[in-house]
Scaffold this active site. Sequence first.
Site, PDB file in Angstrom:
ATOM      1  N   GLU A   7       0.841  -1.199   0.000  1.00  0.00           N
ATOM      2  CA  GLU A   7       0.000   0.000   0.000  1.00  0.00           C
ATOM      3  C   GLU A   7       0.880   1.255   0.000  1.00  0.00           C
ATOM      4  OE1 GLU A   7      -3.541   0.030   2.482  1.00  0.00           O
ATOM      5  OE2 GLU A   7      -2.993   2.050   3.124  1.00  0.00           O
ATOM      6  N   TYR A  39      -6.654   7.129  -0.613  1.00  0.00           N
ATOM      7  CA  TYR A  39      -7.506   8.177  -1.175  1.00  0.00           C
ATOM      8  C   TYR A  39      -7.932   9.084  -0.034  1.00  0.00           C
ATOM      9  CZ  TYR A  39     -11.665   9.885  -3.741  1.00  0.00           C
ATOM     10  OH  TYR A  39     -12.621  10.633  -4.362  1.00  0.00           O
ATOM     11  N   HIS A  67      -7.909   3.136  -3.679  1.00  0.00           N
ATOM     12  CA  HIS A  67      -8.819   3.219  -2.548  1.00  0.00           C
ATOM     13  C   HIS A  67      -9.868   4.261  -2.937  1.00  0.00           C
ATOM     14  CE1 HIS A  67      -5.944   1.645   0.789  1.00  0.00           C
ATOM     15  NE2 HIS A  67      -5.619   1.131  -0.384  1.00  0.00           N
ATOM     16  N   TYR A 132     -11.277  -5.283  10.775  1.00  0.00           N
ATOM     17  CA  TYR A 132     -10.620  -4.811  11.995  1.00  0.00           C
ATOM     18  C   TYR A 132     -10.472  -5.920  13.033  1.00  0.00           C
ATOM     19  CZ  TYR A 132     -11.713  -0.587   9.530  1.00  0.00           C
ATOM     20  OH  TYR A 132     -11.773   0.373   8.544  1.00  0.00           O
ATOM     21  N   HIS A 136     -13.248  -2.115  15.069  1.00  0.00           N
ATOM     22  CA  HIS A 136     -13.202  -0.703  14.664  1.00  0.00           C
ATOM     23  C   HIS A 136     -13.550   0.150  15.885  1.00  0.00           C
ATOM     24  CE1 HIS A 136     -14.372   3.102  12.829  1.00  0.00           C
ATOM     25  NE2 HIS A 136     -13.731   2.705  11.747  1.00  0.00           N
ATOM     26  N   ASP A 145     -19.165  -5.464  13.822  1.00  0.00           N
ATOM     27  CA  ASP A 145     -18.091  -5.430  12.824  1.00  0.00           C
ATOM     28  C   ASP A 145     -18.204  -6.608  11.855  1.00  0.00           C
ATOM     29  OD1 ASP A 145     -16.436  -3.280  12.884  1.00  0.00           O
ATOM     30  OD2 ASP A 145     -14.838  -4.230  14.027  1.00  0.00           O
TER      31      ASP A 145
END
Length: 284
Positions: A7, A39, A67, A132, A136, A145
Amino acid sequence: MAHVSFEYFPGRSEKAKDQLEETVLLLAEYQPEFQSVTYGAGGSDQQGSFDAVVSMQTSSGVPTASHLTYTGSSKEEIQEFSNKLWEAGIKRIVALRGDPRDCTKELPFSDTPEFVAALKKCHPFEIAVACYPEIHPKAESLDEDLAVLKAKQDAGASIAITQFFFDNSSFYKFVSQARASGITIPIIPGILPIYNFSKVCEMAKSCGTNVPEYIYEAYANGAVCGSTELEIASELLKSQVHDLAYAGYESVHIYTLNRVPLARVASEAFLQAHQELSHQLQVA
Ligand code: FAD
């Protein structure tokens, strides 16, 4: 086959853009399955993200995902951006809610699963989503989640990339809970190299990521022995990805921070662990 993915974030200055291009070409050596570009939520530097995605895919030949966040944007803006991506040959999107500061605009979608479905309707993108392992920070519970992740899968997401974590046991537990909840898509562990330990601790706090005690100890002991932060981070990374490989994970997604050294350490350690494993299988 084992593989890595990387990334990046778009460079702002000309110098940063050149450095990013150089980093992408150097890390392409590890034949990443894909690479992605973040992004700015709320549409900040949309053009910068677009330019980086297209230029990285063209120069490296590595399939590149953009993204894309929906908070702070309108449906029309999202449609326009995704059309532009598709026409430029970008077939992958990491679809996210985003959390921009100071955003009072009404959300264009009721939730992320609806966003994923809308993108799929727009073009047959391959959609990745976030998840996550340590919950999260705004989610009420792990069940919430997992329900959202399942809905993202049902809406058409084909992989999930995790928030960064250091404690592999929390990741393994999360994956088994996800599987028990009917989530079948690959869950790719997100690995954050530590270039600056105190900054990472701050980030971890805001993301709800646990920094285990042994990491603090590694830095404390390293300081006594005269090890550099880079040396300590390298050892921690090697041990984390080695454990993931031996636990049977075939991919890791590395948050490169646009830098080569620790992404290289993580990639080599992960791919080498898989080589060892396949050698052991051949011998057995
Ligand atoms: P969702 O799938 O909608 O939600 C995940 C969980 O959080 C659910 O349980 C949901 O109910 C809960 N939740 C999330 N937001 C809220 C809220 N406001 N109120 C109540 N509950 C909530 N951000 C960027 O801006 N740009 C990026 O490029 C970017 N890339 C990322 C890449 C990865 C791999 C990850 C893990 C995160 C990334 N983020 C990025 C951050 C992401 O936008 C935030 O974590 C955001 O808060 C949640 O996005 P999501 O799509 O996972 O949310």
